[in-house]
Motif scaffolding. Structure first.
Motif, PDB file in Angstrom:
ATOM      1  N   ASN A 140       0.829  -1.215   0.000  1.00  0.00           N
ATOM      2  CA  ASN A 140       0.000   0.000   0.000  1.00  0.00           C
ATOM      3  C   ASN A 140       0.865   1.269   0.000  1.00  0.00           C
ATOM      4  O   ASN A 140       0.527   2.263  -0.638  1.00  0.00           O
ATOM      5  CB  ASN A 140      -0.934   0.013   1.213  1.00  0.00           C
ATOM      6  CG  ASN A 140      -2.165  -0.857   0.987  1.00  0.00           C
ATOM      7  OD1 ASN A 140      -2.551  -1.092  -0.151  1.00  0.00           O
ATOM      8  ND2 ASN A 140      -2.762  -1.326   2.070  1.00  0.00           N
ATOM      9  N   ILE A 200       1.399   4.099  -3.259  1.00  0.00           N
ATOM     10  CA  ILE A 200       1.381   5.577  -3.206  1.00  0.00           C
ATOM     11  C   ILE A 200       2.549   6.103  -4.045  1.00  0.00           C
ATOM     12  O   ILE A 200       2.401   7.032  -4.853  1.00  0.00           O
ATOM     13  CB  ILE A 200       1.471   6.088  -1.746  1.00  0.00           C
ATOM     14  CG1 ILE A 200       0.241   5.628  -0.943  1.00  0.00           C
ATOM     15  CG2 ILE A 200       1.601   7.613  -1.716  1.00  0.00           C
ATOM     16  CD1 ILE A 200       0.267   6.017   0.536  1.00  0.00           C
ATOM     17  N   CYS A 206      -0.106  -1.111  -7.899  1.00  0.00           N
ATOM     18  CA  CYS A 206       0.761  -0.084  -8.480  1.00  0.00           C
ATOM     19  C   CYS A 206       0.398   0.236  -9.924  1.00  0.00           C
ATOM     20  O   CYS A 206       1.120   0.982 -10.591  1.00  0.00           O
ATOM     21  CB  CYS A 206       2.227  -0.534  -8.417  1.00  0.00           C
ATOM     22  SG  CYS A 206       2.883  -0.465  -6.754  1.00  0.00           S
ATOM     23  N   ASN A 257      -4.842   3.787  -2.759  1.00  0.00           N
ATOM     24  CA  ASN A 257      -3.472   4.200  -2.436  1.00  0.00           C
ATOM     25  C   ASN A 257      -2.775   4.802  -3.654  1.00  0.00           C
ATOM     26  O   ASN A 257      -2.126   5.844  -3.564  1.00  0.00           O
ATOM     27  CB  ASN A 257      -2.695   2.999  -1.883  1.00  0.00           C
ATOM     28  CG  ASN A 257      -3.197   2.599  -0.512  1.00  0.00           C
ATOM     29  OD1 ASN A 257      -2.960   3.305   0.467  1.00  0.00           O
ATOM     30  ND2 ASN A 257      -3.917   1.487  -0.434  1.00  0.00           N
ATOM     31  N   LEU A 316      -4.205   8.197  -4.297  1.00  0.00           N
ATOM     32  CA  LEU A 316      -3.665   9.190  -3.366  1.00  0.00           C
ATOM     33  C   LEU A 316      -2.304   9.676  -3.878  1.00  0.00           C
ATOM     34  O   LEU A 316      -2.012  10.879  -3.894  1.00  0.00           O
ATOM     35  CB  LEU A 316      -3.528   8.560  -1.970  1.00  0.00           C
ATOM     36  CG  LEU A 316      -2.747   9.337  -0.926  1.00  0.00           C
ATOM     37  CD1 LEU A 316      -3.415  10.687  -0.618  1.00  0.00           C
ATOM     38  CD2 LEU A 316      -2.616   8.518   0.378  1.00  0.00           C
ATOM     39  N   GLY A 317      -1.476   8.716  -4.319  1.00  0.00           N
ATOM     40  CA  GLY A 317      -0.162   9.071  -4.866  1.00  0.00           C
ATOM     41  C   GLY A 317      -0.268   9.952  -6.101  1.00  0.00           C
ATOM     42  O   GLY A 317       0.507  10.902  -6.262  1.00  0.00           O
ATOM     43  N   ALA A 349      -1.470  16.062   1.194  1.00  0.00           N
ATOM     44  CA  ALA A 349      -2.098  14.860   1.750  1.00  0.00           C
ATOM     45  C   ALA A 349      -3.360  15.243   2.509  1.00  0.00           C
ATOM     46  O   ALA A 349      -4.377  14.551   2.421  1.00  0.00           O
ATOM     47  CB  ALA A 349      -1.114  14.150   2.672  1.00  0.00           C
ATOM     48  N   ALA A 406      -7.294   4.757   2.676  1.00  0.00           N
ATOM     49  CA  ALA A 406      -6.074   4.537   1.889  1.00  0.00           C
ATOM     50  C   ALA A 406      -5.039   4.145   2.945  1.00  0.00           C
ATOM     51  O   ALA A 406      -4.363   5.000   3.531  1.00  0.00           O
ATOM     52  CB  ALA A 406      -5.673   5.793   1.129  1.00  0.00           C
ATOM     53  N   GLY A 465      -2.169   2.934   3.161  1.00  0.00           N
ATOM     54  CA  GLY A 465      -0.746   3.252   3.061  1.00  0.00           C
ATOM     55  C   GLY A 465      -0.382   4.559   3.748  1.00  0.00           C
ATOM     56  O   GLY A 465       0.748   4.714   4.232  1.00  0.00           O
ATOM     57  N   ALA A 466      -1.336   5.492   3.818  1.00  0.00           N
ATOM     58  CA  ALA A 466      -1.022   6.795   4.430  1.00  0.00           C
ATOM     59  C   ALA A 466      -0.731   6.642   5.919  1.00  0.00           C
ATOM     60  O   ALA A 466       0.168   7.307   6.457  1.00  0.00           O
ATOM     61  CB  ALA A 466      -2.194   7.760   4.203  1.00  0.00           C
ATOM     62  N   VAL A 518       7.937   8.408   0.451  1.00  0.00           N
ATOM     63  CA  VAL A 518       6.468   8.526   0.576  1.00  0.00           C
ATOM     64  C   VAL A 518       6.121   9.290   1.853  1.00  0.00           C
ATOM     65  O   VAL A 518       5.249  10.176   1.855  1.00  0.00           O
ATOM     66  CB  VAL A 518       5.803   7.120   0.559  1.00  0.00           C
ATOM     67  CG1 VAL A 518       4.335   7.195   0.949  1.00  0.00           C
ATOM     68  CG2 VAL A 518       5.952   6.487  -0.826  1.00  0.00           C
ATOM     69  N   LEU A 575       3.955  12.726   2.189  1.00  0.00           N
ATOM     70  CA  LEU A 575       2.747  12.806   3.040  1.00  0.00           C
ATOM     71  C   LEU A 575       2.900  13.915   4.078  1.00  0.00           C
ATOM     72  O   LEU A 575       1.909  14.525   4.493  1.00  0.00           O
ATOM     73  CB  LEU A 575       2.507  11.464   3.746  1.00  0.00           C
ATOM     74  CG  LEU A 575       2.045  10.300   2.856  1.00  0.00           C
ATOM     75  CD1 LEU A 575       2.118   8.970   3.604  1.00  0.00           C
ATOM     76  CD2 LEU A 575       0.607  10.541   2.362  1.00  0.00           C
TER      77      LEU A 575
END
Ligand SMILES: NC(=O)c1ccc[n+]([C@@H]2O[C@H](COP(=O)([O-])OP(=O)(O)OC[C@H]3O[C@@H](n4cnc5c(N)ncnc54)[C@H](O)[C@@H]3O)[C@@H](O)[C@H]2O)c1
Ligand SMILES: O=P(O)(O)OC[C@H](O)CO
Length: 325
Positions: free
Chosen positions: A185, A189, A242, A249, A252-253, A262, A273, A275-276, A299, A303
């Motif tokens: 995750n 991002i 990916c 996720n 979001l990236g 973010a 999401a 991964g955040a 990442v 963020l």
């Protein structure tokens, strides 16, 4: 085996649909009364999985008490809420199949570690893999890893969940299965940033390959088998997440790569999401384990508000090295 599902977001709802059989109904616990009502009255989850008709064999409840009659529970609350949700469940000796993909903030515990702390007597399994909920709920072909140390329980769960369109592969490597899902995750991002900033497809492939090296270094340091990390729950899910804006996720990236903050991208959303929340915990855990995770650090910087250009410059200007892990 009578199954219950804790959490009626997109994934809990899709898994209830997978498990529902005419002669073996599934009970789905929803945190939101409106979600439980919609599932029971319209056989849909318009908030978290709109537009997909659900089986009549899925019934919803907003009361945890009734889950006590189940033989096993699929636990699909988001990672940062798992501890609280499980501590309210009246069911701490029933096998728990953990389906969230994340690491708990404030201590860096994996989902199995949280579950063992809250429910020390419950047998634990992990279900993870490349699984967009909307595809699974529509019955499109999907394969997952189902990890459990107890082979008898693992085989029973695999048999209960399997169908021609849903193919669980058994594994004894619980830690490996959950680390793949949590780390991918964060890497998704990063791949979204590549897309949003217009760095091209070569860069995204490089990010997936070097991200996989990062996942493997961390996983092996925490006791995962490299074979599990190269399987459905690791590399398989990394490639899926990916590569598609269907991933929250990845999306979001993309926003971060386009220069949005973010905070702006995460505020007021009802969907997760993961991964955040996992990225900063993973950075800490990697530091503690002595594992280098430069993509994860990048990442985190994004963020936390750093600009795309300096973060990418720093990533690309690290000393050159041999490939390996
Ligand atoms: N959506 C997918 O395609 C998918 C696939 C595989 C795994 N997962 C994983 O499943 C887990 C759940 O994700 P999802 O996609 O079903 O969620 P979602 O984004 O569709 O819905 C959000 C969920 O969070 C719950 N929630 C919000 N606030 C809460 C609180 N304070 N306490 C407890 N629960 C709260 C909501 O009730 C809802 O169930 C995540 O770890 C995700 O990574 C998702
Ligand atoms: O939408 P995401 O990024 O949470 O990804 C969903 C699933 O984990 C894909 O396997």
């Amino acid at each position: 085996m009578k199954l219950g599902v804790i959490g009626a977001g997109a994934w809990g709802t899709a898994l209830a649909q997978v498990a529902a059989r005419d002669d073996d109904p599934v009970l789905l616990w929803a945190r939101e009364q409106e979600v439980a009502d919609a599932i029971n009255r319209q056989h849909q989850n318009p908030i978290f999985l709109p537009g997909i008709p659900l089986s009549n064999a899925v019934s919803a409840t907003s009361s945890m008490e009734v889950l006590g009659s189940c033989d096993a529970l699929l636990v699909v609350a988001p990672a940062q809420h798992l501890r609280h949700v499980l501590s309210n469940a009246p069911v701490c000796e029933i096998p728990l199949v953990l389906c969230a993909k994340g690491i708990e903030a404030g201590g860096g515990r994996l989902m199995s570690e949280v579950a063992r702390e809250v429910c020390p007597d419950a047998p634990i399994a992990v279900l993870s893999g490349p699984t967009f909920a909307h595809e699974v709920a529509k019955g499109l072909p999907t394969a997952v890893t189902l990890a459990c140390e107890d082979q008898g329980l693992r085989d029973r769960l695999v048999m209960r969940l399997a169908s021609p369109a849903f193919r669980p592969y058994g594994s004894a490597d619980v830690i490996g299965a959950e680390i793949g899902g949590a780390v991918k995750n964060v890497l998704a991002i990063a791949c979204g940033v590549v897309d949003g900033a217009g760095f091209g497809q070569n860069a995204r492939a490089a990010m997936i390959a070097r991200g996989f090296a990062e996942m493997t270094r961390f996983g092996v340091a925490r006791g995962a088998s490299p074979e599990t990390l190269a399987g459905l729950s690791g590399l398989g899910d990394l490639v899926l997440t990916c590569s598609s804006t269907s991933s929250r996720n990845f999306s979001l990236g993309v926003g971060l790569g386009q220069g949005k903050s973010a905070r702006e991208l995460l505020e007021d959303r009802r969907t997760v999401a993961e991964g955040a929340a996992t990225a900063p915990v993973l950075r800490e855990a990697a530091l503690e384990a002595g594992v280098d995770m430069p993509i994860t650090r990048a990442v985190c910087a994004l963020l936390e508000g750093a600009g795309v250009e300096p973060v990418v410059d720093a990533l690309l200007n690290r000393p050159l090295r041999d490939e390996g892990l």
